[in-house]
Design an enzyme around this catalytic site. Structure first.
Site, PDB file in Angstrom:
ATOM      1  N   GLU A  21     -33.104  34.302 -15.240  1.00  0.00           N
ATOM      2  CA  GLU A  21     -32.906  34.811 -13.879  1.00  0.00           C
ATOM      3  C   GLU A  21     -32.393  33.703 -12.963  1.00  0.00           C
ATOM      4  OE1 GLU A  21     -36.145  37.919 -12.625  1.00  0.00           O
ATOM      5  OE2 GLU A  21     -37.111  36.246 -13.662  1.00  0.00           O
ATOM      6  N   TYR A  53     -28.915  39.334  16.622  1.00  0.00           N
ATOM      7  CA  TYR A  53     -29.090  39.730  15.227  1.00  0.00           C
ATOM      8  C   TYR A  53     -28.187  38.978  14.269  1.00  0.00           C
ATOM      9  CZ  TYR A  53     -25.843  43.464  16.808  1.00  0.00           C
ATOM     10  OH  TYR A  53     -24.823  44.172  17.376  1.00  0.00           O
ATOM     11  N   ILE A  71     -40.300  36.477  -5.445  1.00  0.00           N
ATOM     12  CA  ILE A  71     -39.738  37.057  -4.223  1.00  0.00           C
ATOM     13  C   ILE A  71     -40.761  37.065  -3.096  1.00  0.00           C
ATOM     14  CG2 ILE A  71     -37.915  38.349  -5.378  1.00  0.00           C
ATOM     15  CD1 ILE A  71     -39.589  40.900  -5.076  1.00  0.00           C
ATOM     16  N   GLU A  72     -42.043  37.030  -3.420  1.00  0.00           N
ATOM     17  CA  GLU A  72     -43.077  36.928  -2.382  1.00  0.00           C
ATOM     18  C   GLU A  72     -42.907  35.634  -1.586  1.00  0.00           C
ATOM     19  OE1 GLU A  72     -45.015  39.337  -5.729  1.00  0.00           O
ATOM     20  OE2 GLU A  72     -43.588  37.683  -5.571  1.00  0.00           O
ATOM     21  N   LYS A  98     -35.460  43.121  -5.378  1.00  0.00           N
ATOM     22  CA  LYS A  98     -34.639  42.625  -6.483  1.00  0.00           C
ATOM     23  C   LYS A  98     -34.035  43.871  -7.128  1.00  0.00           C
ATOM     24  CE  LYS A  98     -35.685  39.132  -9.142  1.00  0.00           C
ATOM     25  NZ  LYS A  98     -36.261  38.244 -10.182  1.00  0.00           N
TER      26      LYS A  98
END
Length: 118
Positions: A21, A53, A71-72, A98
């Site tokens: 990955e 933004y 990803i946390e 993901k």
């Protein structure tokens, strides 16, 4: 209270627990919502009274470019960076997905969702 949401921001990044990955990379999707007092922008048409933004996007991109195993961890870094950059924000909600995660079975997305209130 004013709310701004950037939906379905797409990135290609190299986050992941497995070596493959980290080398190959994967597609990710981020949605971020912020809340703040935007009265000045609403009444005076003044950009100084809002959260830009484009700058939120820039913060998200900068953090997505930094590799992480989980990803946390990426999601927490994004929220912390947004809150540091924009002290006027009172609420931040972020979902990080993901796309097509490498797991057994067919899964379209694996998503983590974090909320920060201050």
């Amino acid at each position: 209270m004013t709310e701004i949401t950037l939906q379905n921001i797409r990135f290609y990044a190299h986050h992941g627990f497995f070596k493959e990955e980290q080398e190959i990379g994967c597609e990710y999707e981020v949605t971020v919502t912020v809340r703040f007092d935007g009265t000045k922008a609403e009444l005076e048409d003044d950009i100084d009274g809002t959260v830009n933004y484009q700058e939120i996007y820039d913060v998200v991109k900068e953090e997505m470019d930094k590799r992480s195993k989980l990803i946390e961890n990426v999601a927490r870094r994004i929220i912390d960076a947004i809150n540091d950059r924009f002290p006027q924000i009172k609420y931040t909600e972020l979902s990080l997905s993901k796309i097509n995660p490498p797991i057994t079975g067919q899964v379209g997305k694996a998503t983590v969702r974090l909320i920060s209130e201050r």
